[in-house]
Every structure is written in C-alpha cells, then in structure tokens.
Design a protein around this motif. Structure first.
Motif, PDB file in Angstrom:
ATOM      1  N   ALA A  22      43.964  57.703  52.805  1.00 46.69           N
ATOM      2  CA  ALA A  22      45.216  56.944  52.921  1.00 46.69           C
ATOM      3  C   ALA A  22      45.797  57.019  54.327  1.00 46.69           C
ATOM      4  CB  ALA A  22      46.227  57.462  51.904  1.00 46.69           C
ATOM      5  N   LEU A  23      45.389  58.026  55.103  1.00 47.39           N
ATOM      6  CA  LEU A  23      45.888  58.157  56.475  1.00 47.39           C
ATOM      7  C   LEU A  23      45.251  57.145  57.426  1.00 47.39           C
ATOM      8  CD1 LEU A  23      45.879  62.051  56.845  1.00 47.39           C
ATOM      9  CD2 LEU A  23      47.820  60.573  56.336  1.00 47.39           C
ATOM     10  N   GLN A  24      44.192  56.476  56.971  1.00 50.29           N
ATOM     11  CA  GLN A  24      43.502  55.528  57.846  1.00 50.29           C
ATOM     12  C   GLN A  24      44.432  54.422  58.327  1.00 50.29           C
ATOM     13  OE1 GLN A  24      39.921  55.605  58.818  1.00 50.29           O
ATOM     14  NE2 GLN A  24      40.999  54.342  60.333  1.00 50.29           N
ATOM     15  N   LYS A  25      45.322  53.954  57.450  1.00 48.02           N
ATOM     16  CA  LYS A  25      46.200  52.853  57.846  1.00 48.02           C
ATOM     17  C   LYS A  25      47.137  53.268  58.967  1.00 48.02           C
ATOM     18  CE  LYS A  25      49.822  53.776  54.337  1.00 48.02           C
ATOM     19  NZ  LYS A  25      49.230  55.065  53.899  1.00 48.02           N
ATOM     20  N   ILE A  26      47.539  54.526  58.989  1.00 47.65           N
ATOM     21  CA  ILE A  26      48.413  55.010  60.065  1.00 47.65           C
ATOM     22  C   ILE A  26      47.631  55.103  61.371  1.00 47.65           C
ATOM     23  CG2 ILE A  26      49.872  56.922  60.830  1.00 47.65           C
ATOM     24  CD1 ILE A  26      50.372  57.565  57.886  1.00 47.65           C
ATOM     25  N   VAL A  27      46.413  55.585  61.278  1.00 48.07           N
ATOM     26  CA  VAL A  27      45.555  55.673  62.464  1.00 48.07           C
ATOM     27  C   VAL A  27      45.329  54.282  63.046  1.00 48.07           C
ATOM     28  CG1 VAL A  27      43.242  56.279  63.277  1.00 48.07           C
ATOM     29  CG2 VAL A  27      44.439  57.790  61.684  1.00 48.07           C
ATOM     30  N   ASP A  28      45.009  53.324  62.189  1.00 49.39           N
ATOM     31  CA  ASP A  28      44.762  51.955  62.650  1.00 49.39           C
ATOM     32  C   ASP A  28      46.006  51.336  63.276  1.00 49.39           C
ATOM     33  OD1 ASP A  28      42.171  52.107  61.751  1.00 49.39           O
ATOM     34  OD2 ASP A  28      42.569  51.105  59.842  1.00 49.39           O
ATOM     35  N   ALA A  29      47.169  51.689  62.755  1.00 48.68           N
ATOM     36  CA  ALA A  29      48.411  51.099  63.258  1.00 48.68           C
ATOM     37  C   ALA A  29      48.775  51.609  64.643  1.00 48.68           C
ATOM     38  CB  ALA A  29      49.555  51.377  62.281  1.00 48.68           C
ATOM     39  N   HIS A  30      48.361  52.809  64.981  1.00 50.05           N
ATOM     40  CA  HIS A  30      48.839  53.426  66.225  1.00 50.05           C
ATOM     41  C   HIS A  30      47.789  53.544  67.332  1.00 50.05           C
ATOM     42  CE1 HIS A  30      52.877  54.504  64.924  1.00 50.05           C
ATOM     43  NE2 HIS A  30      52.366  54.939  63.767  1.00 50.05           N
ATOM     44  N   LEU A  31      46.506  53.608  66.981  1.00 51.26           N
ATOM     45  CA  LEU A  31      45.506  53.795  68.021  1.00 51.26           C
ATOM     46  C   LEU A  31      45.068  52.470  68.622  1.00 51.26           C
ATOM     47  CD1 LEU A  31      43.116  56.656  66.886  1.00 51.26           C
ATOM     48  CD2 LEU A  31      45.307  56.775  68.048  1.00 51.26           C
ATOM     49  N   ASN A  32      44.876  52.483  69.927  1.00 49.77           N
ATOM     50  CA  ASN A  32      44.360  51.300  70.606  1.00 49.77           C
ATOM     51  C   ASN A  32      42.827  51.291  70.551  1.00 49.77           C
ATOM     52  OD1 ASN A  32      43.494  53.138  72.549  1.00 49.77           O
ATOM     53  ND2 ASN A  32      45.246  52.763  73.910  1.00 49.77           N
ATOM     54  N   ALA A  33      42.214  50.322  71.210  1.00 43.49           N
ATOM     55  CA  ALA A  33      40.761  50.192  71.151  1.00 43.49           C
ATOM     56  C   ALA A  33      40.072  51.429  71.724  1.00 43.49           C
ATOM     57  CB  ALA A  33      40.325  48.938  71.901  1.00 43.49           C
ATOM     58  N   ALA A  34      40.624  51.986  72.804  1.00 46.87           N
ATOM     59  CA  ALA A  34      40.030  53.173  73.407  1.00 46.87           C
ATOM     60  C   ALA A  34      40.120  54.361  72.455  1.00 46.87           C
ATOM     61  CB  ALA A  34      40.723  53.503  74.725  1.00 46.87           C
ATOM     62  N   GLY A  35      41.243  54.487  71.759  1.00 46.49           N
ATOM     63  CA  GLY A  35      41.401  55.584  70.817  1.00 46.49           C
ATOM     64  C   GLY A  35      40.452  55.471  69.648  1.00 46.49           C
ATOM     65  N   LYS A  36      40.306  54.274  69.105  1.00 39.97           N
ATOM     66  CA  LYS A  36      39.386  54.089  67.981  1.00 39.97           C
ATOM     67  C   LYS A  36      37.938  54.319  68.407  1.00 39.97           C
ATOM     68  CE  LYS A  36      42.531  50.860  65.682  1.00 39.97           C
ATOM     69  NZ  LYS A  36      42.790  49.448  65.299  1.00 39.97           N
ATOM     70  N   ALA A  37      37.618  53.882  69.614  1.00 39.53           N
ATOM     71  CA  ALA A  37      36.257  54.121  70.120  1.00 39.53           C
ATOM     72  C   ALA A  37      36.000  55.609  70.306  1.00 39.53           C
ATOM     73  CB  ALA A  37      36.062  53.370  71.433  1.00 39.53           C
ATOM     74  N   ALA A  38      37.014  56.334  70.765  1.00 38.62           N
ATOM     75  CA  ALA A  38      36.865  57.779  70.960  1.00 38.62           C
ATOM     76  C   ALA A  38      36.630  58.489  69.635  1.00 38.62           C
ATOM     77  CB  ALA A  38      38.099  58.340  71.657  1.00 38.62           C
ATOM     78  N   LEU A  39      37.337  58.072  68.572  1.00 35.89           N
ATOM     79  CA  LEU A  39      37.130  58.691  67.264  1.00 35.89           C
ATOM     80  C   LEU A  39      35.706  58.483  66.790  1.00 35.89           C
ATOM     81  CD1 LEU A  39      40.343  57.933  65.155  1.00 35.89           C
ATOM     82  CD2 LEU A  39      39.917  59.769  66.785  1.00 35.89           C
ATOM     83  N   ALA A  40      35.205  57.258  66.935  1.00 38.31           N
ATOM     84  CA  ALA A  40      33.843  56.972  66.485  1.00 38.31           C
ATOM     85  C   ALA A  40      32.824  57.740  67.326  1.00 38.31           C
ATOM     86  CB  ALA A  40      33.587  55.472  66.562  1.00 38.31           C
ATOM     87  N   ASP A  41      33.046  57.767  68.621  1.00 38.31           N
ATOM     88  CA  ASP A  41      32.134  58.444  69.539  1.00 38.31           C
ATOM     89  C   ASP A  41      32.096  59.950  69.264  1.00 38.31           C
ATOM     90  OD1 ASP A  41      30.374  58.589  71.693  1.00 38.31           O
ATOM     91  OD2 ASP A  41      31.983  58.834  73.159  1.00 38.31           O
ATOM     92  N   ALA A  42      33.271  60.562  69.159  1.00 40.02           N
ATOM     93  CA  ALA A  42      33.357  62.010  68.979  1.00 40.02           C
ATOM     94  C   ALA A  42      32.820  62.464  67.632  1.00 40.02           C
ATOM     95  CB  ALA A  42      34.801  62.471  69.140  1.00 40.02           C
ATOM     96  N   SER A  43      32.772  61.577  66.655  1.00 39.32           N
ATOM     97  CA  SER A  43      32.350  61.976  65.308  1.00 39.32           C
ATOM     98  C   SER A  43      30.913  62.464  65.265  1.00 39.32           C
ATOM     99  CB  SER A  43      32.532  60.809  64.327  1.00 39.32           C
ATOM    100  OG  SER A  43      31.591  59.774  64.599  1.00 39.32           O
ATOM    101  N   THR A  44      30.118  62.163  66.289  1.00 38.37           N
ATOM    102  CA  THR A  44      28.736  62.640  66.329  1.00 38.37           C
ATOM    103  C   THR A  44      28.511  63.632  67.473  1.00 38.37           C
ATOM    104  OG1 THR A  44      28.071  60.744  67.693  1.00 38.37           O
ATOM    105  CG2 THR A  44      27.868  60.505  65.300  1.00 38.37           C
TER     106      THR A  44
END
Length: 435
Positions: A277-299
């Motif tokens: 349920a926290l995903q919607k908050i993350v999507d609302a506040h992170l920019n493209a660089a932030g979302k890319a960093a989350l995906a990148d760091a996950s591995t």
C-alpha cells in the motif's frame, strides 16, 4: 583491483564475466548466477524453522584436519519462516559444524549470526559469500566481510548458523532489509533449522547466543525481543547487539548523503515489499531519477551502491526537492510503518551486550544508546559499551565500520563467556546521563 582484494581475503575469489539476464542453472543477478538451490518451492512446510532443503556448502577457506575439514563442515540451508504480514517465507542460510572442540562445560553451543548490511541483490547473500568471499565482475562487487566473525566463532568450538534473511538469496521476493519482524523471525528460525539438521553435535541443551552488527545488530536485537513470544522453546544465553538501527527515522538522516546513501533505496524497496500500500506514496513523491535508483539498487550489493550512489542526497530523488526525512514527517502512513520497526519497546530475553561507536554518524550513536537505555528501563540485563574512537571522517562509513573491527574480539569473548554459563554484569545503573 581483483588481485588486491584476493590478497586481502586469501581464497574464494570469483572474478566473473557479465552474464545475460537469464541463464540455465539459476536466476542471474548482476552477472552472477544464483544456484537453483535458492529458488523456493511452490509450497513450504507449516512449521517455522522446518527445513525445506539442504546441500553441502564448500567453504572458501577449508583445510584438511584430523577430525574433519578446518574450520568446519558447512551445509547450505533453506528453511521456512513467517514474515511481518504473517505470510510463509522461504529463507536461506548456512550451518557450520566446527572441527575445533568446545572447551566449555556441557554440549557444544550454537550462535545464530545475523549479517550486517550486504545489499539487496540475491548475489549478496551471506551464505554465498561463505563460498565466494569476494565476487567481482563488470556489474557487481560482493565482499563477505562477515566471514571473519564466523571463523572466529568456529575457532572457539562454537557452531554457527547464518541467516540470509527473507528475500536475500532466496529468489522469490525482494529482501525487506531492516524490517525488524522479518529479521528477528529469520534469525530465530535459523536456530530451529540448525537443530533440525541431522548429524550435528547440537543437543536440545546446547547454549544459544545471537550475534549481529549494523543491520545484523538490529536483527539480533529484534530477535531478543521476539524470542519469548515467537520461539518460547529457545533460551538465550546472550546476545551481541552492535550498532543497531533501532530507530529508522534517525537512521534515515544518518544515511542520507553518506557513502551508504544507496541503503535509502533498499529501505524504501523493503518497505513496499512488506506493505504494498506504500507504493502509491512512493509513486506520488519520487521523480524519474528516484524511481530509477530504487530499481537499480534492488539488485545491488554494498560495493555497487557505494560506487553508484555514494554521497547522493535524497533531495535529488523527489519531485519537489524534499528529503526522505521530510516526506516521512509529512506522510502518516510512512511514519506509522517506520514506528512499527522501532526496537526498544519490549524487554529482551537473556543477557545483552550493546556496543556502538560514539562517533558513528551512519547508524547514529545516540539512537543506539537510547535502545540500551530503553531496555534498561524495561528491566533488561544490558551491558552497554561505548566504543570510543576519534572521528574518522564525516559520512565516510569509517566511523561505522571501524568499531565493528576493533570491538569484535571483545564481543566474541563476551558472548563465549555467556555460552560457558558465566554471569554478565549489567551496566544499567551507570547508563543514565552518560554520553
């Protein structure tokens, strides 16, 4: 660089080429093929700590000895645990039966070791690092620094079980990082799994200790709090809690802009894995660089994250330039989630040795010291050890890592004394008002 690390660690170095996204024989994470063993089955046993599968684990440093390989014989484990949402989860790890004799009275003791921060990619798992302490390719750098503490315990004749935590190693979900319930359960269930393993020297009366620093300190602390309700059949002789991230709202501030800034991404990813349920908050506040960093760091593992995101400020990842700490203050759902991770609200079982560097600015000293004080107020048997070293560099990780090394011998000696049945002396009466 590979030769320098090889000289430092001695054996078990794997310098690997990058691999395609899929390969036969297992999932591939940043060019490292994860063995099929780490893929959980569709159905898990009902009992927490029940073994799912085992196989021999070749240790990187292993020498022939009169009574078996030195320092011991290792077994890779997969066992069942329960996550913070009450869901069954497969957890991997390793059990090592030492060749050295236990010189204390009574049966051989067991220490459950909770690794410090290794990363969020499956290739970072501590059980894999026991086989390959250093892995380098064009995509990842993994360093099994916890191997040192494992080998020191084995040399004392102590059996060791290491957990990889939920989602680290096991390829079916993302590692939830500093989720206290997931970590505490995984550590306690590792003990159950070790006792279920046939052919060991453990008995039902084997003394039990917990050991962890940094992320591992948070895990051992959480396990000591959860033991009485989650695993009441276990009795803890002692728990070493090093530099614990007890209050994540404070730890976020310490990590932001530091060499370990990538851990912010692991924390966010882990929170969403635990509570979608926290995903919607993350999507609302992170920019493209932030979302890319989350995906990148996950591995990523720690080395990758330092190279890619070291000293990054979270303000670069948000749409309005606010820091993650500011977003926590503004979003009740995130505050509530982090508040649920707070350690220090329940009396821990057994004797505790809590150590923290007084200059630690990554996992801030003040919040770790407060955990000791909170436990003392609850009647805990706590030995608080401030590790006094000079300031070794702001946000460089040195103030956090060096106490791990300088205090390790004393920490293992303290824990070994507890396993021998010696009484610990609490320092709670002298804690209030001390820096």
């Amino acid at each position: 660089m590979a030769s320098a690390f090889a000289a430092a660690l001695g054996l078990g170095v794997a310098v690997l080429p990058a691999s395609p996204a899929q390969a036969s024989g297992g999932v591939v994470s940043r060019g490292v093929t994860i063995p099929d063993f780490y893929t959980p089955p569709a159905r898990l046993p009902a009992a927490n700590g029940a073994l799912v599968s085992t196989e021999p684990l070749p240790l990187a440093l292993s020498l022939p000895g009169l009574h078996g390989p030195l320092p011991g014989r290792a077994t890779r484990l997969m066992y069942k645990s329960t996550d913070s949402g009450g869901r069954p989860v497969a957890v991997t790890g390793a059990y090592i039966e030492p060749s050295a004799a236990w010189k204390g009275a009574g049966p051989r003791p067991l220490v459950a070791l909770a690794p410090g921060t290794l990363g969020q990619g499956d290739q970072c798992a501590a059980s894999l690092a026991l086989e390959h302490p250093l892995t380098i390719n064009s995509e990842t750098v993994t360093v099994g620094y916890e191997d040192v503490s494992v080998y020191r315990l084995l040399a004392a004749g102590v059996a060791v079980v290491v957990t990889d935590y939920a989602g680290l190693g096991a390829t079916d979900r993302l590692h939830t990082y500093v989720n206290r319930v997931d970590e505490g359960h995984a550590l306690l269930d590792a003990v159950r799994a070790a006792h279920a393993l046939p052919g060991t020297s453990l008995t039902k009366s084997s003394p039990l200790g917990l050991y962890g620093y940094s992320q591992g300190g948070g895990a051992s602390a959480a396990a000591a709090e959860l033991q009485s309700s989650y695993a009441p059949e276990l009795t803890l002789a002692g728990t070493y809690v090093g530099a614990p991230p007890a209050d994540l709202t404070e730890v976020i501030k310490g990590i932001d802009g530091s060499a370990l800034a990538g851990a912010l991404a692991w924390s966010v990813n882990g929170a969403v894995q635990s509570d979608p349920a926290l995903q919607k908050i993350v999507d609302a506040h992170l920019n493209a660089a932030g979302k890319a960093a989350l995906a990148d760091a996950s591995t990523m593992c720690v080395g990758d994250a330092i190279f890619s995101y070291g000293f990054t400020r979270s303000t670069k990842w948000t749409k309005d330039g606010r820091s993650l700490s500011s977003l926590v203050d503004a979003e009740p759902e995130i505050r509530n989630f982090l508040d649920a991770q707070r350690i220090g609200r329940s009396k821990p079982s057994g004797a505790i040795r809590l150590a923290t560097g007084v200059e630690d600015d990554i996992v801030p000293h003040a919040q770790a010291r407060r955990l000791a004080s909170d436990w003392c107020s609850l009647g805990g048997d706590v030995t608080y050890v401030p590790v006094r070293l000079p300031d070794l560099g702001d946000k460089l990780l040195t103030n956090h890592i060096v106490p791990l090394l300088t205090d390790q011998g004393d920490a293992i000696s303290w824990l070994t004394d507890r396993l021998r049945g010696k009484t610990a002396g609490s320092t709670c009466s002298s804690l209030p008002g001390r820096p």
